[in-house]
Design a protein around this motif. Structure first.
Motif, short mmCIF file in Angstrom:
data_model
loop_
_atom_site.label_atom_id
_atom_site.label_comp_id
_atom_site.label_asym_id
_atom_site.label_seq_id
_atom_site.Cartn_x
_atom_site.Cartn_y
_atom_site.Cartn_z
N VAL A 170 0.84 -1.20 0.00
CA VAL A 170 0.00 0.00 0.00
C VAL A 170 0.86 1.25 0.00
O VAL A 170 2.04 1.23 0.38
CB VAL A 170 -0.94 0.01 1.22
N ARG A 171 0.27 2.35 -0.44
CA ARG A 171 1.03 3.60 -0.48
C ARG A 171 0.82 4.44 0.78
O ARG A 171 1.65 5.28 1.11
CB ARG A 171 0.66 4.41 -1.72
N ARG A 172 -0.30 4.19 1.51
CA ARG A 172 -0.56 4.90 2.76
C ARG A 172 -1.30 3.97 3.71
O ARG A 172 -2.12 3.14 3.29
CB ARG A 172 -1.41 6.15 2.53
N ALA A 173 -1.01 4.12 5.02
CA ALA A 173 -1.70 3.29 6.01
C ALA A 173 -1.90 4.03 7.33
O ALA A 173 -2.10 3.41 8.36
CB ALA A 173 -0.93 2.00 6.24
N ALA A 174 -1.82 5.36 7.30
CA ALA A 174 -1.96 6.14 8.52
C ALA A 174 -3.29 5.86 9.21
O ALA A 174 -4.35 5.93 8.59
CB ALA A 174 -1.83 7.63 8.21
N ASP A 175 -3.22 5.51 10.49
CA ASP A 175 -4.40 5.26 11.32
C ASP A 175 -5.19 4.03 10.90
O ASP A 175 -6.33 3.85 11.30
CB ASP A 175 -5.32 6.50 11.33
N CYS A 176 -4.59 3.17 10.09
CA CYS A 176 -5.21 1.87 9.81
C CYS A 176 -5.14 1.04 11.09
O CYS A 176 -4.08 0.94 11.71
CB CYS A 176 -4.47 1.17 8.67
N ASP A 177 -6.25 0.46 11.50
CA ASP A 177 -6.32 -0.25 12.79
C ASP A 177 -6.28 -1.76 12.56
O ASP A 177 -7.21 -2.34 11.98
CB ASP A 177 -7.59 0.14 13.53
N LEU A 178 -5.21 -2.39 13.01
CA LEU A 178 -5.03 -3.84 12.86
C LEU A 178 -4.96 -4.53 14.21
O LEU A 178 -4.63 -5.72 14.29
CB LEU A 178 -3.73 -4.11 12.08
N ARG A 179 -5.25 -3.85 15.28
CA ARG A 179 -4.90 -4.29 16.63
C ARG A 179 -5.55 -5.59 17.07
O ARG A 179 -5.01 -6.29 17.93
CB ARG A 179 -5.21 -3.19 17.64
N SER A 180 -6.69 -5.95 16.53
CA SER A 180 -7.37 -7.15 17.00
C SER A 180 -7.32 -8.30 15.99
O SER A 180 -8.00 -9.31 16.17
CB SER A 180 -8.83 -6.83 17.33
N SER A 181 -6.51 -8.16 14.96
CA SER A 181 -6.52 -9.14 13.88
C SER A 181 -5.29 -10.04 13.88
O SER A 181 -4.26 -9.71 14.47
CB SER A 181 -6.64 -8.42 12.52
N ASN A 182 -5.41 -11.18 13.22
CA ASN A 182 -4.31 -12.14 13.10
C ASN A 182 -3.36 -11.70 12.00
O ASN A 182 -3.74 -11.63 10.83
CB ASN A 182 -4.89 -13.53 12.78
N LEU A 183 -2.11 -11.41 12.37
CA LEU A 183 -1.11 -10.94 11.42
C LEU A 183 -0.03 -11.99 11.15
O LEU A 183 1.04 -11.67 10.65
CB LEU A 183 -0.45 -9.66 11.93
N ARG A 184 -0.32 -13.23 11.42
CA ARG A 184 0.66 -14.28 11.23
C ARG A 184 1.08 -14.35 9.76
O ARG A 184 0.26 -14.40 8.85
CB ARG A 184 0.08 -15.63 11.67
#
Length: 238
Positions: A170-184
């Motif tokens: 992605v070119r921008r991700a400011a304030d994208c919320d990933l806090r409760s997701s699986n990032l494996r």
């Protein structure tokens, strides 16, 4: 107008009076302009079309393998909709609520997304690009295994989603919320500058992030004492 608060985002949901909707055939082949219709239990697999859908409900509709472009959705509720292997490369979505739908292998490009909520959907192996985000865009309880994300994820929230093996370019991700997701096993972590993750996630992805930045991660040789926390071991020190 109905609002939903999700992950600190206030989303305007479709405002529909179902008693005013007219039962309709799919009508998504060729050019279409559908307003205030309810389409239920129909098959339009593999169709090619372009047009707009407004103030409508689509449920139990099979659009697998279809190509719809350009497509404009405004004030639309999609329920149990099959979009696997569909191609939607020029989509504008305003006040769109998608529930319990499938888009495995979907190719979706949002020219503009505003007040979009997807709940309990499967988008495994999909390619999703957001060119412009306005207002809130939230994915809640969705699966994006091995999916690819492109474009602008600023302010987008992924709430309790499965992103295992997903790739971000992605070119921008400011304030994208990933806090409760699986990032494996997520790839492209370097493109997510400004996104929010939890402390636990940071620890879990540390090795992957180090590897993706070019560091070589190896176990410490046996018998080698580590540096003291917060200090420096000088040559010759024992």
């Amino acid at each position: 107008m109905e609002f939903r608060d999700v992950a600190g985002r206030k989303i305007r949901l479709p405002s529909l009076d179902r008693a005013e909707l007219v039962a309709g055939a799919p009508g998504l082949r060729g050019e279409f302009d559908l307003t205030r219709v309810a389409i239920t239990g129909s098959t339009s697999a593999g169709v090619t079309g372009e047009g707009s859908i407004a103030e409508s409900v689509l449920s139990n509709l099979d659009l697998s393998g279809s190509r719809l472009a350009p497509l404009e959705l405004s004030n639309v509720h999609l329920v149990d909709t099959e979009l696997s292997n569909a191609t939607l490369p020029a989509t504008t979505a305003r006040r769109v609520h998608v529930e319990a739908s499938r888009g495995i292998g979907l190719h979706l490009v949002f020219r503009q997304a505003s007040d979009v909520l997807a709940e309990g959907c499967r988008f495994d192996y999909a390619t999703i690009e957001l060119e412009r985000v306005k207002q809130a865009v939230v994915f809640q309880g969705c699966s994006f295994r091995e999916a690819m994300f492109l474009g602008d994820l600023s302010t987008v929230a992924f709430v309790e989603c499965d992103l295992e093996g997903a790739e971000f370019a992605v070119r921008r991700a400011a304030d994208c919320d990933l806090r409760s997701s699986n990032l494996r096993a997520v790839r492209g972590l370097r493109t997510l500058a400004g996104a929010k993750i939890s402390t636990e996630q940071a620890v879990a992805i540390a090795v992957g992030l180090a590897t993706q930045t070019g560091l070589v991660v190896e176990d410490q040789p046996a018998g080698t004492a580590p540096f003291p926390p917060g200090g420096t071991r000088h040559p010759g020190a024992t």
